[in-house]
Design a protein around this motif. Structure first.
Motif, PDB file in Angstrom:
ATOM      1  N   THR A 156      46.941 -13.441  54.576  1.00 13.88           N
ATOM      2  CA  THR A 156      46.760 -14.565  53.664  1.00 13.88           C
ATOM      3  C   THR A 156      46.915 -14.091  52.229  1.00 13.88           C
ATOM      4  O   THR A 156      47.029 -12.887  51.953  1.00 13.88           O
ATOM      5  CB  THR A 156      45.370 -15.231  53.829  1.00 13.88           C
ATOM      6  OG1 THR A 156      44.369 -14.416  53.186  1.00 13.88           O
ATOM      7  CG2 THR A 156      45.007 -15.415  55.293  1.00 13.88           C
TER       8      THR A 156
ATOM      9  N   ILE B 266      44.756 -13.803  50.075  1.00 16.27           N
ATOM     10  CA  ILE B 266      43.619 -12.983  49.633  1.00 16.27           C
ATOM     11  C   ILE B 266      44.075 -11.545  49.388  1.00 16.27           C
ATOM     12  O   ILE B 266      43.636 -10.879  48.455  1.00 16.27           O
ATOM     13  CB  ILE B 266      42.489 -13.019  50.688  1.00 16.27           C
ATOM     14  CG1 ILE B 266      41.831 -14.410  50.724  1.00 16.27           C
ATOM     15  CG2 ILE B 266      41.443 -11.939  50.413  1.00 16.27           C
ATOM     16  CD1 ILE B 266      41.010 -14.764  49.511  1.00 16.27           C
TER      17      ILE B 266
ATOM     18  N   THR C 119      35.288 -15.573  52.847  1.00 20.26           N
ATOM     19  CA  THR C 119      36.320 -15.959  51.887  1.00 20.26           C
ATOM     20  C   THR C 119      35.701 -16.561  50.626  1.00 20.26           C
ATOM     21  O   THR C 119      36.163 -16.295  49.505  1.00 20.26           O
ATOM     22  CB  THR C 119      37.297 -16.954  52.533  1.00 20.26           C
ATOM     23  OG1 THR C 119      37.869 -16.367  53.700  1.00 20.26           O
ATOM     24  CG2 THR C 119      38.399 -17.346  51.565  1.00 20.26           C
TER      25      THR C 119
ATOM     26  N   SER D  88      34.832 -26.563  53.317  1.00 20.00           N
ATOM     27  CA  SER D  88      34.562 -25.732  54.494  1.00 20.00           C
ATOM     28  C   SER D  88      33.074 -25.745  54.860  1.00 20.00           C
ATOM     29  O   SER D  88      32.452 -24.715  55.076  1.00 20.00           O
ATOM     30  CB  SER D  88      35.028 -24.296  54.238  1.00 20.00           C
ATOM     31  OG  SER D  88      34.429 -23.776  53.065  1.00 20.00           O
TER      32      SER D  88
ATOM     33  N   MET E 217      34.156 -16.473  58.690  1.00 22.42           N
ATOM     34  CA  MET E 217      35.287 -16.153  57.830  1.00 22.42           C
ATOM     35  C   MET E 217      35.330 -17.052  56.608  1.00 22.42           C
ATOM     36  O   MET E 217      35.729 -16.617  55.517  1.00 22.42           O
ATOM     37  CB  MET E 217      36.589 -16.259  58.617  1.00 22.42           C
ATOM     38  CG  MET E 217      36.813 -15.139  59.623  1.00 22.42           C
ATOM     39  SD  MET E 217      36.683 -13.472  58.913  1.00 22.42           S
ATOM     40  CE  MET E 217      37.895 -13.545  57.606  1.00 22.42           C
ATOM     41  N   ALA E 218      34.922 -18.323  56.750  1.00 27.85           N
ATOM     42  CA  ALA E 218      34.866 -19.213  55.587  1.00 27.85           C
ATOM     43  C   ALA E 218      33.822 -18.713  54.597  1.00 27.85           C
ATOM     44  O   ALA E 218      34.031 -18.768  53.373  1.00 27.85           O
ATOM     45  CB  ALA E 218      34.546 -20.634  56.025  1.00 27.85           C
TER      46      ALA E 218
ATOM     47  N   LEU F 278      42.457 -11.172  57.291  1.00 29.16           N
ATOM     48  CA  LEU F 278      42.420 -12.004  56.091  1.00 29.16           C
ATOM     49  C   LEU F 278      43.210 -11.346  54.960  1.00 29.16           C
ATOM     50  O   LEU F 278      43.965 -12.005  54.236  1.00 29.16           O
ATOM     51  CB  LEU F 278      40.971 -12.226  55.660  1.00 29.16           C
ATOM     52  CG  LEU F 278      40.727 -13.086  54.422  1.00 29.16           C
ATOM     53  CD1 LEU F 278      41.017 -14.555  54.714  1.00 29.16           C
ATOM     54  CD2 LEU F 278      39.288 -12.921  53.933  1.00 29.16           C
TER      55      LEU F 278
ATOM     56  N   ILE G   7      38.361  -9.494  58.685  1.00 29.96           N
ATOM     57  CA  ILE G   7      38.582  -9.264  57.251  1.00 29.96           C
ATOM     58  C   ILE G   7      39.919  -8.567  57.042  1.00 29.96           C
ATOM     59  O   ILE G   7      40.676  -8.895  56.116  1.00 29.96           O
ATOM     60  CB  ILE G   7      37.434  -8.449  56.644  1.00 29.96           C
ATOM     61  CG1 ILE G   7      36.117  -9.201  56.787  1.00 29.96           C
ATOM     62  CG2 ILE G   7      37.720  -8.123  55.181  1.00 29.96           C
ATOM     63  CD1 ILE G   7      34.917  -8.461  56.213  1.00 29.96           C
TER      64      ILE G   7
ATOM     65  N   LEU H  22      34.447 -13.779  48.371  1.00 33.89           N
ATOM     66  CA  LEU H  22      35.567 -13.086  47.732  1.00 33.89           C
ATOM     67  C   LEU H  22      36.146 -13.931  46.600  1.00 33.89           C
ATOM     68  O   LEU H  22      36.420 -13.426  45.506  1.00 33.89           O
ATOM     69  CB  LEU H  22      36.650 -12.780  48.766  1.00 33.89           C
ATOM     70  CG  LEU H  22      36.312 -11.714  49.813  1.00 33.89           C
ATOM     71  CD1 LEU H  22      37.392 -11.663  50.883  1.00 33.89           C
ATOM     72  CD2 LEU H  22      36.136 -10.346  49.167  1.00 33.89           C
ATOM     73  N   GLU H  23      36.336 -15.217  46.858  1.00 32.42           N
ATOM     74  CA  GLU H  23      36.939 -16.089  45.855  1.00 32.42           C
ATOM     75  C   GLU H  23      35.992 -16.401  44.702  1.00 32.42           C
ATOM     76  O   GLU H  23      36.432 -16.641  43.578  1.00 32.42           O
ATOM     77  CB  GLU H  23      37.378 -17.400  46.505  1.00 32.42           C
ATOM     78  CG  GLU H  23      38.556 -17.257  47.443  1.00 32.42           C
ATOM     79  CD  GLU H  23      39.055 -18.603  47.937  1.00 32.42           C
ATOM     80  OE1 GLU H  23      40.271 -18.725  48.146  1.00 32.42           O
ATOM     81  OE2 GLU H  23      38.230 -19.524  48.119  1.00 32.42           O
TER      82      GLU H  23
END
Length: 375
Positions: free
Chosen positions: A109, A111, A80, A231, A76-77, A105, A102, A83-84
């Motif tokens: 969050t 996101i 993310t 992370s 998941m890190a 997420l 996902i 995406l970021e």
């Protein structure tokens, strides 16, 4: 060089100080400067880089046919970070049958407010093409085979559609691994793994990885997120993942053979309504999987006649197959996905998702048969 050889040698060398064949585990969080203040080994701080993490990143980059890999503390890190860090339009096309993590997420969050997520059935290329052309799009997120409906998406075509629309394509290759599927060779701009699953292979580590081709615009931003947001994958988890990589090709063949035998047995059982597995000739993804994968995978889902209550009863009667979340380890695991995922789940009420482990397939089949006998 064949993938079996790469899995053992890539990213590693015999330790020059001790002659150790197995790569050392480096736990140090800091590294010595030279007299002039420089860092002659290239390592300064464990958050920036670590010898064991670098070895794992180098090894997986080689196995995926990429230029660089960036290891995170979890799958998941890694997701993310992509995406970021993609830097394009804040519109992301995702599969409607996507990994539930996902979906969580997005829903739970920031996101979900920072990006616009459009879910489509990516098996329909016309639907995908219409979705990316409707407005500027930054990412097309491909998951194949999908979770938990085991859908197969045309990676090459999906990536080409993304490219024509000016978007980057990312393929979650967790289920197939580089042993069975090569997304970068099929046109993907990035590959994501939960190394917790088949790469680790023993249900005892957590890590995620992003693999990128040469010159990727994602490399710097994703690396900076890894370093500055902290992370990073832990050295011990990377050391364990390196150990897992050595047997990955052999394990995947055994997993696939077991899954094929189990799927065929389930398909013939009168208490089973349907089996979702591309290795079966009648599966909608069979032909496509045969062209873009070197094996049909290790995950399957099956629908028990009688709905949720019947499926839960079957799972409860299993004695060898473990009722647990996750996948990709030596133990076979099974889970009733609709009850895990809740109201937004696409899983039919009677669906059980199974990760076929490394037990003898006939023992797994016997366990399933006794559990299904009263269904």
């Amino acid at each position: 060089m064949h993938i079996e050889t790469k899995a053992i040698h890539a990213g590693r060398r015999v330790d020059p100080l001790t002659g150790a064949v197995s790569i050392p585990l480096h736990t140090s969080t800091t590294f010595e400067r030279a007299a002039d203040g420089s860092f002659p080994t290239g390592f300064e701080d464990a958050r920036d880089d670590n010898p064991t993490r670098k070895a794992f990143e180098d090894a997986l980059a080689v196995l995926e046919g990429g230029s660089t890999a960036i290891a995170f503390s979890s799958g998941m890190a890694a997701i993310t970070a992509v995406l970021e860090g993609h830097g394009g339009a804040a519109r992301v096309i995702v599969p409607d049958d996507m990994y539930f993590g996902i979906r969580s997420l997005i829903d739970e969050t920031d996101i979900g407010t920072r990006f616009e997520f459009i879910a489509v059935d990516m098996r329909d290329l016309d639907v995908l093409r219409a979705a990316v052309s409707r407005a500027p799009t930054g990412l097309v997120w491909v998951e194949t085979p999908s979770n938990p409906l085991i859908r197969v998406v045309d990676v090459h075509a999906a990536c080409q559609i993304a490219r024509e629309a000016g978007a980057l394509s990312v393929v979650d290759n967790t289920w197939a691994t580089p042993v069975l599927q090569r997304p970068l060779e099929l046109g993907a701009d990035a590959v994501v793994h939960s190394a917790t699953k088949y790469i680790g292979g023993h249900s005892d580590l957590m890590a995620g990885v992003v693999v990128l081709p040469q010159g990727s615009p994602l490399e710097r931003p994703v690396r900076m997120i890894q370093r500055h947001k902290g992370s990073v994958a832990a050295p011990f988890d990377c050391w364990m993942a390196l150990r897992g990589l050595q047997t990955l090709p052999l394990r995947m063949r055994a997993h696939c053979a077991g899954a094929q035998a189990v799927a065929e047995a389930l398909a013939a059982h009168p208490a089973v309504e349907s089996v979702l597995f591309p290795g079966l000739p009648e599966d909608p993804g069979h032909a496509l999987a045969g062209t873009q994968m070197s094996g049909f995978g290790c995950m399957l889902s099956f629908v028990v006649r009688g709905g949720a209550e019947a499926a839960m009863s079957v799972a409860g009667r299993l004695s060898l197959i473990v009722r647990a979340t996750s996948l990709g380890g030596t133990h076979s695991l099974i889970e009733h996905r609709a009850s895990v995922e809740g109201a937004k789940s696409m899983a039919p009420a009677g669906l059980l998702r199974m990760s076929v482990g490394l037990e003898h397939p006939q023992d797994l089949i016997a366990d399933l048969h006794q559990a299904l006998a009263l269904a």
